[in-house]
Design a protein around this motif. Structure first.
Motif, PDB file in Angstrom:
ATOM      1  N   GLN A  56       0.822  -1.203   0.000  1.00  0.00           N
ATOM      2  CA  GLN A  56       0.000   0.000   0.000  1.00  0.00           C
ATOM      3  C   GLN A  56       0.859   1.258   0.000  1.00  0.00           C
ATOM      4  N   SER A  57       0.469   2.190  -0.817  1.00  0.00           N
ATOM      5  CA  SER A  57       1.130   3.495  -0.927  1.00  0.00           C
ATOM      6  C   SER A  57       2.583   3.399  -1.378  1.00  0.00           C
ATOM      7  N   SER A  58       2.903   2.325  -2.056  1.00  0.00           N
ATOM      8  CA  SER A  58       4.286   2.185  -2.531  1.00  0.00           C
ATOM      9  C   SER A  58       4.534   3.067  -3.750  1.00  0.00           C
ATOM     10  N   GLY A  59       3.468   3.568  -4.357  1.00  0.00           N
ATOM     11  CA  GLY A  59       3.617   4.451  -5.512  1.00  0.00           C
ATOM     12  C   GLY A  59       3.186   3.800  -6.820  1.00  0.00           C
ATOM     13  N   LYS A  60       2.336   2.791  -6.753  1.00  0.00           N
ATOM     14  CA  LYS A  60       1.904   2.047  -7.950  1.00  0.00           C
ATOM     15  C   LYS A  60       1.149   2.942  -8.927  1.00  0.00           C
ATOM     16  N   SER A  61       0.139   3.650  -8.391  1.00  0.00           N
ATOM     17  CA  SER A  61      -0.651   4.515  -9.272  1.00  0.00           C
ATOM     18  C   SER A  61       0.235   5.584  -9.883  1.00  0.00           C
ATOM     19  N   SER A  62       1.164   6.084  -9.114  1.00  0.00           N
ATOM     20  CA  SER A  62       2.057   7.132  -9.615  1.00  0.00           C
ATOM     21  C   SER A  62       2.888   6.615 -10.783  1.00  0.00           C
ATOM     22  N   VAL A  63       3.374   5.382 -10.643  1.00  0.00           N
ATOM     23  CA  VAL A  63       4.187   4.784 -11.723  1.00  0.00           C
ATOM     24  C   VAL A  63       3.339   4.629 -12.985  1.00  0.00           C
TER      25      VAL A  63
ATOM     26  N   ILE B 252      -5.661   8.191   0.834  1.00  0.00           N
ATOM     27  CA  ILE B 252      -6.586   7.366   0.038  1.00  0.00           C
ATOM     28  C   ILE B 252      -5.830   6.144  -0.474  1.00  0.00           C
ATOM     29  N   CYS B 253      -6.578   5.110  -0.755  1.00  0.00           N
ATOM     30  CA  CYS B 253      -5.899   3.911  -1.271  1.00  0.00           C
ATOM     31  C   CYS B 253      -6.800   3.167  -2.249  1.00  0.00           C
ATOM     32  N   THR B 254      -6.150   2.322  -3.015  1.00  0.00           N
ATOM     33  CA  THR B 254      -6.861   1.567  -4.046  1.00  0.00           C
ATOM     34  C   THR B 254      -7.647   0.432  -3.410  1.00  0.00           C
ATOM     35  N   ARG B 255      -8.945   0.437  -3.640  1.00  0.00           N
ATOM     36  CA  ARG B 255      -9.760  -0.623  -3.054  1.00  0.00           C
ATOM     37  C   ARG B 255     -10.371  -1.536  -4.098  1.00  0.00           C
TER      38      ARG B 255
ATOM     39  N   VAL C 190      11.467   8.423  -9.573  1.00  0.00           N
ATOM     40  CA  VAL C 190      11.055   9.428  -8.581  1.00  0.00           C
ATOM     41  C   VAL C 190       9.736  10.000  -9.082  1.00  0.00           C
ATOM     42  N   ASN C 191       8.673   9.664  -8.375  1.00  0.00           N
ATOM     43  CA  ASN C 191       7.350  10.172  -8.757  1.00  0.00           C
ATOM     44  C   ASN C 191       7.055  11.480  -8.027  1.00  0.00           C
ATOM     45  N   ARG C 192       5.906  11.978  -8.315  1.00  0.00           N
ATOM     46  CA  ARG C 192       5.503  13.184  -7.599  1.00  0.00           C
ATOM     47  C   ARG C 192       5.209  12.859  -6.144  1.00  0.00           C
ATOM     48  N   SER C 193       5.641  13.734  -5.306  1.00  0.00           N
ATOM     49  CA  SER C 193       5.357  13.546  -3.883  1.00  0.00           C
ATOM     50  C   SER C 193       3.942  14.055  -3.597  1.00  0.00           C
ATOM     51  N   GLN C 194       3.511  13.817  -2.393  1.00  0.00           N
ATOM     52  CA  GLN C 194       2.186  14.299  -2.026  1.00  0.00           C
ATOM     53  C   GLN C 194       2.118  15.818  -2.179  1.00  0.00           C
ATOM     54  N   GLU C 195       3.234  16.435  -1.834  1.00  0.00           N
ATOM     55  CA  GLU C 195       3.296  17.888  -1.949  1.00  0.00           C
ATOM     56  C   GLU C 195       3.143  18.317  -3.411  1.00  0.00           C
TER      57      GLU C 195
ATOM     58  N   THR D 150      10.553   2.884  -6.144  1.00  0.00           N
ATOM     59  CA  THR D 150      10.035   4.263  -6.102  1.00  0.00           C
ATOM     60  C   THR D 150      10.632   5.013  -4.892  1.00  0.00           C
ATOM     61  N   LYS D 151      10.292   6.251  -4.836  1.00  0.00           N
ATOM     62  CA  LYS D 151      10.636   7.108  -3.693  1.00  0.00           C
ATOM     63  C   LYS D 151      12.139   7.163  -3.400  1.00  0.00           C
ATOM     64  N   LEU D 152      12.911   7.144  -4.490  1.00  0.00           N
ATOM     65  CA  LEU D 152      14.370   7.268  -4.291  1.00  0.00           C
ATOM     66  C   LEU D 152      14.708   8.614  -3.635  1.00  0.00           C
ATOM     67  N   ASP D 153      13.821   9.579  -3.848  1.00  0.00           N
ATOM     68  CA  ASP D 153      14.089  10.935  -3.357  1.00  0.00           C
ATOM     69  C   ASP D 153      13.901  11.071  -1.851  1.00  0.00           C
ATOM     70  N   ILE D 154      13.215  10.130  -1.260  1.00  0.00           N
ATOM     71  CA  ILE D 154      12.973  10.299   0.187  1.00  0.00           C
ATOM     72  C   ILE D 154      13.647   9.192   1.009  1.00  0.00           C
TER      73      ILE D 154
ATOM     74  N   HIS E  97     -12.150   3.146  -6.670  1.00  0.00           N
ATOM     75  CA  HIS E  97     -10.721   2.922  -6.837  1.00  0.00           C
ATOM     76  C   HIS E  97      -9.959   3.331  -5.594  1.00  0.00           C
ATOM     77  N   LYS E  98     -10.034   4.603  -5.309  1.00  0.00           N
ATOM     78  CA  LYS E  98      -9.299   5.072  -4.128  1.00  0.00           C
ATOM     79  C   LYS E  98     -10.285   5.792  -3.215  1.00  0.00           C
ATOM     80  N   VAL E  99     -10.446   5.337  -2.018  1.00  0.00           N
ATOM     81  CA  VAL E  99     -11.376   5.976  -1.091  1.00  0.00           C
ATOM     82  C   VAL E  99     -10.756   6.030   0.300  1.00  0.00           C
TER      83      VAL E  99
HETATM   84  N1  LIG Z   1       8.320  11.633  -2.688  1.00  0.00           N
HETATM   85  C1  LIG Z   1       7.775  10.676  -3.368  1.00  0.00           C
HETATM   86  N2  LIG Z   1       6.513  10.385  -3.139  1.00  0.00           N
HETATM   87  C2  LIG Z   1       5.950   9.396  -3.861  1.00  0.00           C
HETATM   88  C3  LIG Z   1       6.630   8.662  -4.850  1.00  0.00           C
HETATM   89  N3  LIG Z   1       5.817   7.772  -5.401  1.00  0.00           N
HETATM   90  C4  LIG Z   1       4.628   7.917  -4.799  1.00  0.00           C
HETATM   91  N4  LIG Z   1       4.694   8.896  -3.890  1.00  0.00           N
HETATM   92  C5  LIG Z   1       3.638   9.319  -3.042  1.00  0.00           C
HETATM   93  O1  LIG Z   1       3.177   8.212  -2.294  1.00  0.00           O
HETATM   94  C6  LIG Z   1       1.810   8.295  -2.081  1.00  0.00           C
HETATM   95  C7  LIG Z   1       1.129   7.027  -2.591  1.00  0.00           C
HETATM   96  O2  LIG Z   1       1.281   6.982  -3.944  1.00  0.00           O
HETATM   97  P1  LIG Z   1       0.344   6.169  -4.828  1.00  0.00           P
HETATM   98  O3  LIG Z   1       0.813   6.285  -6.180  1.00  0.00           O
HETATM   99  O4  LIG Z   1      -1.038   6.540  -4.524  1.00  0.00           O
HETATM  100  O5  LIG Z   1       0.619   4.747  -4.227  1.00  0.00           O
HETATM  101  P2  LIG Z   1      -0.188   3.433  -4.491  1.00  0.00           P
HETATM  102  O6  LIG Z   1       0.755   2.307  -4.369  1.00  0.00           O
HETATM  103  O7  LIG Z   1      -0.929   3.526  -5.729  1.00  0.00           O
HETATM  104  O8  LIG Z   1      -1.192   3.398  -3.283  1.00  0.00           O
HETATM  105  P3  LIG Z   1      -2.343   2.324  -3.026  1.00  0.00           P
HETATM  106  O9  LIG Z   1      -3.007   2.120  -4.297  1.00  0.00           O
HETATM  107  O10 LIG Z   1      -3.210   2.971  -2.036  1.00  0.00           O
HETATM  108  O11 LIG Z   1      -1.731   1.139  -2.503  1.00  0.00           O
HETATM  109  C8  LIG Z   1       1.338   9.508  -2.847  1.00  0.00           C
HETATM  110  O12 LIG Z   1       1.201  10.577  -1.978  1.00  0.00           O
HETATM  111  C9  LIG Z   1       2.428   9.804  -3.797  1.00  0.00           C
HETATM  112  O13 LIG Z   1       2.570  11.173  -4.073  1.00  0.00           O
HETATM  113  C10 LIG Z   1       7.985   8.992  -5.061  1.00  0.00           C
HETATM  114  O14 LIG Z   1       8.692   8.449  -5.881  1.00  0.00           O
HETATM  115  N5  LIG Z   1       8.505  10.008  -4.276  1.00  0.00           N
END
Ligand SMILES: Nc1nc2c(ncn2[C@@H]2O[C@H](COP(=O)(O)OP(=O)(O)OP(=O)(O)O)[C@@H](O)[C@H]2O)c(=O)[nH]1
Length: 903
Positions: A57-64, A80-83, A311-316, A281-285, A132-134
């Motif tokens: 969860q929240s590993s950044g799948k949707s972002s990728v 929010i997360c993928t349901r 490196v995907n977009r961060s929450q910010e 993912t998240k090499l930046d953090i 999808h995400k709730v």
């Molecule tokens: N800084 C940073 N934040 C990231 C990166 N990838 C994802 N995020 C953040 O991580 C959070 C979760 O990203 P999602 O893409 O929603 O992750 P997910 O795996 O689809 O989440 P679930 O579907 O809920 O499991 C979001 O706030 C993203 O902005 C990254 O490479 N760097």
């Protein structure tokens, strides 16, 4: 791998967004194929593998996924997360805006017909659908205020007044709404496997399916069930276990790779690692002072297809509405600014991930290409064949004449080869053509005859009656030939019906065969087909007549002359011998008695007795069968039947039986001479005879002689019937083959010519031109060809359609050949060039030469199957307009002034 075809997206700078798009390098190829297949009306071209993203969860799948698609449309966020699995189908759509700009939109399966041109709206819809995400508690959030208000209101009402009916109802309605919401979102399960299906239409995408799966979670949150982890795993596995699914195993760099759920599940689904790409993912953090080098180099967990760090977009960034394009630029900047990743450029960045996927897709296309090509070439062959079957439109008289003749020739040839078993389209699943004829002859006709026992409908009494009837007013002296002949004739006559039936079967078979000939080719000419069916039907009926007559003759011949001298006939003596062997004890005594009485001189020399001897004492293969060790002739001489005055030798003597009818006669005769004396002397009144009964049957008591006679007769019947049966089994098929089958084969073509061209001098006055066939001139009615060759409208439509399909297929084939891939394993054999009709020619494919009558090509003119020479005729097939032409060259002089067609 064609490395250079894949854009070096990683190095692209500001234009990264477009360069990184998934399948970018194969889009032109696949789209080309897509176009071709769209023309063919087929939806599926190349089935590209589906790509699924898995991870915790929240590993950044949707972002990728979003970064790969290059569009910002998925809800993301830490809260929010993928349901529900999101099945995202990218659908290639041609540019259709007049100004040439791209038009892209999305459509949800649950909102049919609604187009979303704004991708933010798509995201909102995904979010709104609560699917999808709730937020985990969202289902309850929505209904909770109303529910609480309702309860509050109810409480007030309860306190003040009596409960009123509408309130509980309202409460119930709200509860129902909540339940519905729960059902949609999976209720307290938190996750449901009910998919959201979203289609993105764009001219810039590949036809590919991407699946965003719910993240793996271990600890149930909120009201999630305790087995939430197992549920999510099962759901994920149902997608990634498919061999056609590419797995993007997403692991955040700030977690331990060794504990990666994504890699663990991918390892189960794809143990060989042929379809798993690791995404970090998240090499930046990552923690300061740490890096993902070892992960990316596969030193922690090796992976066949390797890892890509992103490196995907961060929450910010999301909150700041940073675009994907900007994010990619930032990503590139990030890797540049980290010397630790400098030598890992190929393993860093979303563009590299896209490149990796593209390479896999290209490889996949290469793998499926040969199959695709062979499918197209198979389709080409069948469509070309179908197209050929519709033929070309023929306007000229000459062309029509030739076409008609060609069809008749081809039909006759097809009919013959079907009978001979040389038909190319011979079935392998069932007997057909000539094989069916053989089956009818051997397995039906012959078998049925062999199963017949000639004596089955003959009782012993029948035979006894026949014997006694045959002797007429006299006593039976021998086993008479006459009853044998009567009985055997009756049995032979029985063979007529099955023989005629056999001929009928073959006739029916030939009719069926004729219906199966040139089915496709003739479907465009229903009038001609009907006429041909009539002609062949009549002709076969005509052929049936002589075969039936012949069969009648064969049976009559058999009945007319009972050839008891046939070498295979058992013969009387042998039959008697065998009969005696069957009844030795009862027969021996009378024989000895007869011998004793010896009165051989009184043997009658009648013709019948001679005949009987011919049957009964005939030599079998030159050897006279012995009776009790002596030749029959001897037996006849030395052992005559002596118990009655008229027969001293012959069969009765062999049987030695006492003829009780003779005894009765003797008694009666003696009485006749003695009784009158007595009557005179005694003066007794007249003796009255009893009236003979209206129906007389032989007495029920069987003498031994009669029994032997019956056995003998049966043996003879069987023996002779066997001979006749064999003859019938042999001659009937011959007659049918000669008069019906082969005759039809030989003459069908000529009959067609005569009857369909209306060859008749009587038509002379209504003809407009002549047809010259095998040096004979036929007069042809002017509109005859048009009549015959009338085409139904649907054929014209079908011709047009198949022509177009053929063109598209040929183009597809050529395009596949030209694809910049190395897959050269496609079998060759078809080269494309254009023929005068504008259709590219396919070498090795059936052409429409069958009906190719345009241009008066010599080949297009059919020839009689009987006259292959005429096929080589050098005549042009065009109408000869010059009179000199039909009179010249020493040909038959033609009367009149009509044009002539040589056929
Ligand atoms: N800084 C940073 N934040 C990231 C990166 N990838 C994802 N995020 C953040 O991580 C959070 C979760 O990203 P999602 O893409 O929603 O992750 P997910 O795996 O689809 O989440 P679930 O579907 O809920 O499991 C979001 O706030 C993203 O902005 C990254 O490479 N760097």
């Amino acid at each position: 791998m064609a490395e250079e075809q894949v854009p070096a997206a990683a190095s692209s700078n500001g234009s990264a967004a477009s360069g990184t798009a998934l399948g970018h390098s194969v889009i032109p190829i696949v789209n080309k194929l897509q176009d071709i297949f769209a023309q063919l009306g087929s939806q599926s071209t190349i089935e590209l593998p589906q790509v699924a993203v898995v991870g915790s969860q929240s590993s950044g799948k949707s972002s990728v996924l979003e970064a790969l698609v290059g569009r910002d449309f998925l809800p993301r966020g830490s809260d929010i997360c993928t349901r529900r699995p999101l099945v995202l189908q990218l659908v290639y759509k041609k540019k259709n805006k007049p100004d040439g700009t791209d038009e892209e939109w999305g459509e949800f399966l649950h909102l049919p017909g609604k187009k979303f041109f704004d991708f933010n709206e798509i995201r909102r819809e995904i979010q709104l659908s609560k699917a999808h995400k709730v937020l985990w508690a969202e289902p309850f959030h929505e209904a909770r205020p109303a529910f609480l208000f309702c309860t509050y209101l109810e409480a007030i009402v309860c306190l003040t007044l009596r409960p009123i009916t509408p309130l509980p109802l309202l409460r119930f309605a709200l509860l129902t709404t909540m339940a519905e919401t729960e059902r949609e979102a999976g209720g307290n399960k938190g996750v449901t496997d009910k998919q959201i299906r979203l289609k993105i239409f764009s001219p810039n995408v590949l036809d590919i399916t991407l699946v965003d799966l719910p993240g793996l979670t271990k600890v149930p949150v909120g009201d999630q069930p305790s087995d939430i982890e197992a549920r999510i795993r099962t759901m994920i596995m149902s997608y990634i276990k498919l061999p056609s699914c590419l797995i993007l195993a997403v692991t955040p760099a700030n977690s331990d790779l060794a504990n990666s759920d994504a890699l663990q599940m991918a390892g189960i689904a794809d143990p060989d690692g042929y379809r798993t790409i690791g995404v970090i993912t998240k090499l930046d953090i990552m923690d300061r002072g740490t890096d993902a080098r070892n992960f990316l180099l596969g030193k922690v967990i090796p992976l066949r297809l390797g890892y890509v760090g992103v490196v995907n977009r961060s929450q910010e960034d999301i909150l700041m509405n940073r675009s994907i394009k900007d994010a990619l630029v930032a990503e590139e900047k990030f890797f540049r600014s980290r010397p630790v990743y400098n030598d890992l450029a190929e393993r860093c960045g979303v563009p590299q991930l896209a490149k990796k996927l593209n390479q896999i897709l290209v490889q996949h296309i290469k793998t499926v290409l040969p199959g695709l090509k062979s499918r197209i070439s198979a389709a080409l062959v069948s469509v070309a064949k179908e197209h050929a079957s519709y033929g070309e439109i023929t306007e000229s008289k000459a062309g029509q004449g030739a076409l008609l003749l060609n069809i008749l020739s081809k039909f006759s040839e097809a009919f013959s080869s079907m009978i001979e078993g040389k038909n190319e389209e011979m079935s392998t699943s069932e007997l057909s053509g000539g094989a069916r004829i053989h089956y009818i002859f051997q397995d039906i006709f012959v078998k049925s005859l062999e199963d017949v026992d000639p004596c089955e409908d003959l009782t012993d009494d029948d035979i006894r009656t026949a014997i006694q009837n045959a002797t007429g007013p006299k006593s039976a002296l021998f086993v008479p030939e006459v009853p044998f002949e009567v009985l055997i004739r009756r049995q032979i006559a029985r063979l007529l019906d099955p023989s005629l039936q056999c001929a009928r079967f073959i006739y029916d078979e030939l009719i069926k065969m004729s219906h199966r000939c040139m089915v496709n080719e003739l479907q465009r000419f229903p009038v001609l087909r009907k006429r041909m069916d009539e002609v062949i039907g009549n002709f076969l009926r005509e052929g049936l007549e002589p075969s039936e007559t012949m069969i009648g003759h064969i049976v009559e011949m058999e009945m007319d002359y009972i050839n008891t001298s046939h070498p295979n006939f058992l013969g009387g003596s042998k039959a008697v011998e065998m009969a005696l062997q069957q009844k030795p004890s009862r027969i021996s005594a009378p024989i000895s008695r007869q011998k004793d009485s010896g009165d051989s001189d009184k043997a009658p020399n009648s013709e019948r007795s001679l005949k009987s001897r011919a049957i009964l004492a005939r030599q079998v293969n030159g050897i006279v069968p012995e009776q009790g060790g002596r030749p029959v002739a001897d037996v006849e001489k030395t052992a005559p039947a002596v118990n009655n005055a008229g027969s001293t030798w012959g069969i009765s003597s062999i049987f030695g039986g006492h003829d009780h009818r003779t005894s009765m006669k003797e008694n009666f005769t003696s009485k006749l001479f003695s009784e009158p004396v007595q009557s005179i002397e005694q003066g007794v009144s007249m003796i009255h005879l009893r009236e003979p009964p209206s129906v007389l049957r032989p007495s029920e008591t069987h003498s031994d002689q009669e029994a032997t006679e019956i056995i003998t007769t049966k043996l003879l019947l069987r023996s002779y019937y066997d001979i006749v049966r064999k003859n019938i089994e042999d001659f009937v098929p011959k007659a049918i083959m000669h008069f019906l089958v082969n005759h039809t084969k030989r003459e069908l073509h000529n009959v067609f010519i005569k009857r369909l061209y209306r060859v008749s001098i009587s038509h002379c006055f209504c003809t407009n031109f002549y047809v010259r066939h095998n040096a004979t001139f036929f007069f042809v009615r002017d509109n005859l060809f048009e009549e015959m060759l009338q085409e139904p409208d649907e054929v014209a439509t079908k011709r047009k359609r198949t022509r177009e399909t053929l063109r598209v297929l040929q183009q597809a084939f050529r395009t596949l050949d030209e694809l910049p891939l190395e897959a050269e394993t496609v079998e060759r054999g078809y080269s494309l060039s254009t023929d005068p009709t504008g259709l590219p020619k396919i070498h090795g494919l059936p052409t429409s030469s069958l009906y190719n009558t345009s241009g008066g090509s010599t080949d297009s003119f059919g020839a009689s199957p009987k006259n292959p020479k005429s096929r080589k005729s050098s005549n042009s097939g065009e109408l000869h307009s010059s009179y000199a032409d039909y009179n010249g060259g020493g040909r038959n002089s033609m009367p009149g002034f009509y044009p002539t067609i040589d056929i």
